[in-house]
Enzyme design. Structure first.
Site, mmCIF file in Angstrom:
data_model
loop_
_atom_site.group_PDB
_atom_site.id
_atom_site.type_symbol
_atom_site.label_atom_id
_atom_site.label_comp_id
_atom_site.label_asym_id
_atom_site.label_seq_id
_atom_site.Cartn_x
_atom_site.Cartn_y
_atom_site.Cartn_z
ATOM 1 N N ARG A 123 0.524 5.715 -2.074
ATOM 2 C CA ARG A 123 0.089 6.890 -1.469
ATOM 3 C C ARG A 123 -0.227 6.954 0.022
ATOM 4 O O ARG A 123 0.028 5.783 0.703
ATOM 5 C CB ARG A 123 -1.270 6.932 -1.928
ATOM 6 C CG ARG A 123 -1.511 7.067 -3.585
ATOM 7 C CD ARG A 123 -3.129 7.398 -4.022
ATOM 8 N NE ARG A 123 -3.200 7.608 -5.396
ATOM 9 C CZ ARG A 123 -3.516 6.499 -6.191
ATOM 10 N NH1 ARG A 123 -3.543 5.259 -5.751
ATOM 11 N NH2 ARG A 123 -3.833 6.769 -7.351
ATOM 12 N N GLY A 178 0.655 -1.191 0.058
ATOM 13 C CA GLY A 178 -0.021 -0.003 0.024
ATOM 14 C C GLY A 178 0.938 1.200 0.024
ATOM 15 O O GLY A 178 0.549 2.230 0.616
ATOM 16 N N ALA A 179 1.903 1.204 -0.807
ATOM 17 C CA ALA A 179 2.857 2.311 -0.469
ATOM 18 C C ALA A 179 2.877 3.428 -1.583
ATOM 19 O O ALA A 179 3.698 4.157 -1.667
ATOM 20 C CB ALA A 179 4.498 1.649 -0.624
ATOM 21 N N ALA A 235 -12.364 -6.972 9.588
ATOM 22 C CA ALA A 235 -11.119 -7.501 9.017
ATOM 23 C C ALA A 235 -10.089 -6.920 9.791
ATOM 24 O O ALA A 235 -8.985 -7.760 9.839
ATOM 25 C CB ALA A 235 -11.131 -6.768 7.691
ATOM 26 N N LYS A 236 -9.886 -5.862 10.418
ATOM 27 C CA LYS A 236 -9.055 -5.249 11.385
ATOM 28 C C LYS A 236 -8.769 -6.097 12.533
ATOM 29 O O LYS A 236 -7.604 -6.375 12.983
ATOM 30 C CB LYS A 236 -9.111 -3.819 11.497
ATOM 31 C CG LYS A 236 -8.872 -2.827 10.351
ATOM 32 C CD LYS A 236 -7.222 -2.966 9.850
ATOM 33 C CE LYS A 236 -7.183 -1.891 8.723
ATOM 34 N NZ LYS A 236 -5.752 -1.923 8.285
ATOM 35 N N TYR A 259 -15.135 -3.305 7.908
ATOM 36 C CA TYR A 259 -13.694 -3.079 8.108
ATOM 37 C C TYR A 259 -13.044 -3.348 9.510
ATOM 38 O O TYR A 259 -12.047 -3.890 9.503
ATOM 39 C CB TYR A 259 -13.698 -1.446 7.888
ATOM 40 C CG TYR A 259 -12.384 -0.851 8.014
ATOM 41 C CD1 TYR A 259 -11.500 -1.394 7.004
ATOM 42 C CD2 TYR A 259 -12.049 0.132 9.175
ATOM 43 C CE1 TYR A 259 -9.903 -0.754 7.430
ATOM 44 C CE2 TYR A 259 -10.988 0.607 9.248
ATOM 45 C CZ TYR A 259 -9.960 0.343 8.496
ATOM 46 O OH TYR A 259 -8.583 0.948 8.478
ATOM 47 N N SER A 312 -6.266 -1.069 13.179
ATOM 48 C CA SER A 312 -6.788 0.001 13.395
ATOM 49 C C SER A 312 -7.480 -0.054 14.623
ATOM 50 O O SER A 312 -7.751 -1.179 15.129
ATOM 51 C CB SER A 312 -7.731 0.131 12.087
ATOM 52 O OG SER A 312 -8.696 1.235 12.512
ATOM 53 N N VAL A 352 -2.914 -6.911 -3.144
ATOM 54 C CA VAL A 352 -2.508 -7.975 -2.183
ATOM 55 C C VAL A 352 -3.700 -8.804 -1.762
ATOM 56 O O VAL A 352 -3.634 -9.615 -1.125
ATOM 57 C CB VAL A 352 -2.420 -7.195 -0.879
ATOM 58 C CG1 VAL A 352 -0.905 -6.488 -0.907
ATOM 59 C CG2 VAL A 352 -3.627 -6.234 -0.619
#
Length: 271
Positions: free
Chosen positions: A16, A13-14, A160-161, A157, A143, A64
């Site tokens: 941005r 995720g690099a 998943a975290k 979300y 998160s 990913v």
């Protein structure tokens, strides 16, 4: 000489935001960085900026949510730099919505990009990280949502975290015998370019007013925590998670109208 001189670092995720900030921080510290990004053009821009500043970096297109892409990212890093010492999983395809409002496809994409990808990445990198001088380091960007707090409308979300955090705890034991540590950072709202685009400076300031620390977090805040977990100083830390939300989760009821604003803002851009 920096303790990260020539250390081989992979960041997902690099292209941005937070991932780019982490990649740039490690490059400034002397590391050789491989940037994984689903969209290659922004990652190549980040690589150009790193090189212009005297750093070493390359980029690989990597979705990913695909096991094969995760494996290919590690293979490309080994080919380019001869191994992997530090792996930071920052990528996340955020599924917005609560129960009944998220499609199976989006639910699966969120789980795959956040939790499954951590499994695939560490599994592929494990034999290389086991040979890392001073030990390998895996750092997951989680998160506070779904683990220490709940944001309405972000159930998928948060789930998943939470799964990612469970992976960190279990995998830490799986690989401790290989000299690899596995840790997580749990940010609150981070003032990335995307957050500024969605909220504007005024919106970020309004959110910051609801946080005990008085501001939103920055990519630099998270990157510095990554430097610690990746350093020799953290060699005895594994299976841990560091909450970095400026104290917001400690005082969820203190903001009145600010709490409503905070939840709305976090639901849009948190992570």
């Amino acid at each position: 000489m920096s303790e990260f001189q020539d250390v081989r670092v992979v960041v997902t995720g690099a292209g941005r935001g937070l991932g780019r900030g982490i990649a740039e921080t490690f490059a400034r510290a002397g590391a050789r960085v491989m940037l994984g990004a689903r969209t290659l053009a922004p990652a190549e821009e980040a690589v150009a900026a790193i090189r212009a500043a005297g750093g070493v970096a390359r980029a690989v297109e990597c979705d990913v949510t695909r096991h094969a892409d995760c494996t290919a990212l590690i293979a490309a890093t080994v080919e380019a730099y001869g191994g992997v010492d530090v792996l930071i999983h920052c990528a996340a395809d955020i599924p917005h919505g609560g129960l009944g409002s998220v499609s199976d496809e989006k639910l699966e994409t969120g789980l795959a990009s956040i939790a499954k990808a951590a499994w695939w990445l560490l599994d592929a990198a494990r034999p290389h990280m086991a040979r890392a001088p001073g030990g390998g380091r895996f750092i997951a960007i989680g998160s506070v949502n779904g683990t220490v707090s709940v944001v309405p409308g972000m159930t998928a979300y948060g789930m998943a975290k939470a799964a990612l955090l469970a992976f960190v705890r279990g995998a830490a034991i799986d690989v401790v015998g290989d000299g690899i540590t596995v840790n997580a950072i749990q940010p609150g709202l981070i003032a990335t370019d995307n957050a500024r685009r969605v909220l504007g400076e005024e919106g970020l300031a309004a959110y910051g007013a609801t946080v005990p620390a008085g501001r939103a977090g920055t990519p630099a805040d998270i990157a510095h925590a990554c430097l610690f977990f990746a350093s020799p100083a953290a060699g005895y830390v594994t299976g841990a998670s560091l909450v970095m939300d400026g104290g917001a989760s400690l005082a969820p009821g203190s903001g009145g109208r600010g709490d409503i604003l905070r939840d709305r803002l976090r639901a849009q851009v948190e992570g």
